[in-house]
Scaffold this motif. Structure first.
Motif, PDB file in Angstrom:
ATOM      1  N   ALA A 269      40.387  38.416  50.665  1.00  0.00           N
ATOM      2  CA  ALA A 269      40.635  38.422  49.459  1.00  0.00           C
ATOM      3  C   ALA A 269      40.498  39.929  48.802  1.00  0.00           C
ATOM      4  CB  ALA A 269      39.613  37.701  48.412  1.00  0.00           C
ATOM      5  N   ARG A 270      41.746  40.244  48.058  1.00  0.00           N
ATOM      6  CA  ARG A 270      41.751  41.555  47.629  1.00  0.00           C
ATOM      7  C   ARG A 270      41.175  41.603  46.206  1.00  0.00           C
ATOM      8  NH1 ARG A 270      47.787  43.939  45.565  1.00  0.00           N
ATOM      9  NH2 ARG A 270      47.848  43.517  48.011  1.00  0.00           N
ATOM     10  N   THR A 271      39.843  42.491  46.408  1.00  0.00           N
ATOM     11  CA  THR A 271      39.224  42.471  44.958  1.00  0.00           C
ATOM     12  C   THR A 271      40.017  43.432  43.889  1.00  0.00           C
ATOM     13  OG1 THR A 271      37.168  42.193  46.359  1.00  0.00           O
ATOM     14  CG2 THR A 271      36.803  42.901  44.178  1.00  0.00           C
ATOM     15  N   PRO A 272      39.920  43.178  42.712  1.00  0.00           N
ATOM     16  CA  PRO A 272      40.546  43.683  41.684  1.00  0.00           C
ATOM     17  C   PRO A 272      39.835  44.972  41.597  1.00  0.00           C
ATOM     18  CG  PRO A 272      40.826  41.624  41.034  1.00  0.00           C
ATOM     19  CD  PRO A 272      39.749  41.626  42.140  1.00  0.00           C
TER      20      PRO A 272
ATOM     21  N   ASP B 279      44.248  45.259  51.165  1.00  0.00           N
ATOM     22  CA  ASP B 279      43.809  46.122  50.374  1.00  0.00           C
ATOM     23  C   ASP B 279      45.083  47.451  49.996  1.00  0.00           C
ATOM     24  OD1 ASP B 279      43.077  48.605  48.638  1.00  0.00           O
ATOM     25  OD2 ASP B 279      41.510  48.774  50.148  1.00  0.00           O
ATOM     26  N   PRO B 280      45.695  47.269  48.885  1.00  0.00           N
ATOM     27  CA  PRO B 280      46.921  48.010  48.854  1.00  0.00           C
ATOM     28  C   PRO B 280      46.999  49.464  49.308  1.00  0.00           C
ATOM     29  CG  PRO B 280      46.196  47.632  46.740  1.00  0.00           C
ATOM     30  CD  PRO B 280      45.411  46.851  47.778  1.00  0.00           C
ATOM     31  N   THR B 281      45.726  50.035  49.185  1.00  0.00           N
ATOM     32  CA  THR B 281      45.621  51.584  49.705  1.00  0.00           C
ATOM     33  C   THR B 281      45.842  51.766  51.232  1.00  0.00           C
ATOM     34  OG1 THR B 281      42.984  51.132  49.803  1.00  0.00           O
ATOM     35  CG2 THR B 281      44.217  51.913  47.731  1.00  0.00           C
ATOM     36  N   ASN B 282      45.691  50.891  52.074  1.00  0.00           N
ATOM     37  CA  ASN B 282      45.462  50.748  53.349  1.00  0.00           C
ATOM     38  C   ASN B 282      46.569  49.838  54.075  1.00  0.00           C
ATOM     39  OD1 ASN B 282      43.980  48.659  53.532  1.00  0.00           O
ATOM     40  ND2 ASN B 282      42.596  49.599  54.707  1.00  0.00           N
TER      41      ASN B 282
END
Length: 447
Positions: free
Chosen positions: A242-245, A284-287
């Motif tokens: 899950a991508r945590t906001p 995670d959109p950063t990685n």
């Protein structure tokens, strides 16, 4: 009717640049049987074991040879293997010519298949690996990375499914597993496997490739063993990613999703595009990055050049040294510089120019400091050695005597600048000299 002379052309010296490319991977690999807690698995090692490790895992109905042979023999990937060692892992009973597994054999679940990779890493002494998986193999590698984040440095996943199977998939695959056990490889099973890998209407894109894989499913696959693998795949559980906001209280992104860099790839004609979109929404959109390659479904076979370049740039972005690409379409076979290599070459040139500019600035500042020190010392020395001339000039620092002393011209008791053999600067008269140094104040010395 005139005859076109071009109709009589005869081709006599046509040969492949890399002959037997698909089969050469079998000869280049070292075959191993690895004991695990759930039985033996087959591992093929390709490359120097002292180099960084890439672990591959195949999809349903395939093995390491049929899934990765063509791709890793592509010219760009051949150059990449100079800096890496590839460990091709095959699921139990899925290798070429595998005997039928015993009836009492309990096939590992997807989590247990992922846990078997720990035995591979332990046997070869690998502390961290790069995962490269397709379909079911991508799901297995994602499970392994989620459970062991310290052992996976990066992931390249193709057509990865992160959710449990839906009703339609579960129904079709349950029928396929039943037919494989009772009737063997039926036409319905082959059609479903072709759809799973190539999507709809694959004959319109590459008829020869489709026929080759159909022949493999008919002759090179053990139906009973494949039924067990399919049964394990359709009974998979959710990956629980899950991508945590950002800003969510009491939650951390690293605790719920994959920590390592991930490149999530699919083909525009693949039936698994929506699954990869769902998987991308959990990362995670950063990685992580999502990539859809056009005009293909089975990316490894239909668009190997684009996938190889994307994989190479992905590894380069993570700090791994990768060679320049050598395209097969190049008429001379010469190497060309990709956009990334040009960028890094320009970056190095800019860094060198900036360092040279800083050195010039430092030399200029040093010369200005020495010049100011010489002027101040000249005024002080000329004022003490030529008091009469200073009094006559009403202590004017711009008088002729001071200017002569400042420029080092004159004789008698007037100050001048000299140097010794080591290049040290001295200022003053013959009887009273001062050494010009980097210190804040001049150093008086004895004559």
């Amino acid at each position: 009717m005139p005859v076109d002379p071009m109709d009589d052309i005869e081709l006599r010296s046509v040969q492949l640049q890399f002959p037997n490319a698909r089969g050469s991977i079998l000869e280049a690999c070292e075959q191993r049987r690895m004991p695990t807690d759930k039985g033996d698995i087959h591992v093929a090692i390709q490359g120097d074991t002292s180099k960084p490790a890439i672990v591959t895992y195949h999809d349903l109905g395939l093995n390491y040879a049929t899934s990765f042979a063509g791709f890793f023999n592509y010219p760009v990937m051949r150059g990449l293997l100079e800096n890496f060692c590839v460990y091709h892992v095959t699921a139990p009973g899925q290798e070429e010519g595998a005997p039928t597994l015993p009836e009492d054999y309990v096939y590992p679940t997807m989590d247990e298949l992922a846990a078997q990779l720990l035995f591979v890493l332990s046997h070869f002494g690998l502390k961290s690996v790069i995962g490269f998986g397709v379909g079911a193999g991508a799901n297995i590698l994602a499970r392994f990375a989620h459970a062991n984040p310290d052992k996976v440095g990066a992931l390249c996943l193709i057509n990865c499914v992160s959710t449990q199977s839906g009703w339609i998939e579960w129904g079709y695959q349950s029928f396929n597993a039943r037919f494989l056990r009772t009737k063997g490889m039926t036409q319905g099973v082959i059609d479903y496997l072709m759809w799973h890998h190539f999507g709809r209407n694959p004959e319109e894109r590459n008829h020869d490739l489709v026929q080759m894989y159909k022949q493999h499913f008919e002759r090179g696959v053990n139906p009973t063993n494949l039924a067990m693998f399919i049964n394990a795949y359709i009974h998979r559980n959710d990956l629980h990613l899950a991508r945590t906001p950002p800003g969510t209280p009491g939650a951390e992104t690293a605790a719920t999703t994959l920590k390592m860099p991930v490149i999530n790839i699919t083909g525009s004609l693949s039936p698994h595009v929506e699954d990869t979109v769902t998987f991308n929404g959990r990362l995670d959109p950063t990685n992580s990055s999502w990539m859809k390659i056009s005009d293909c479904a089975m990316v490894l076979e239909e668009q190997p050049a684009k996938l190889a370049e994307a994989f190479r740039l992905f590894l380069q972005g993570e700090g791994y040294a990768t060679p320049l690409s050598t395209p097969a379409s190049s008429p001379c076979g010469t190497k060309y510089h990709t956009y990334s290599s040009i960028f890094f070459a320009n970056f190095r040139e800019q860094q060198l120019q900036a360092a040279q500019e800083r050195e010039r600035e430092r030399q200029l500042q040093l010369s200005l400091r020495i010049g100011n020190r010489l002027r101040e010392t000249a005024i002080n020395c000329s004022g003490s050695g030529s008091s009469n001339s200073n009094n006559n000039a009403n202590n004017d620092p711009t008088s002729e005597d001071d200017l002569d002393a400042e420029n080092g011209n004159g004789n008698g008791n007037r100050a001048y600048v000299t140097t010794d053999t080591s290049g040290t600067l001295y200022f003053g008269t013959q009887s009273n000299k001062i050494r010009i140094t980097e210190n804040p104040l001049p150093e008086p010395i004895s004559s």
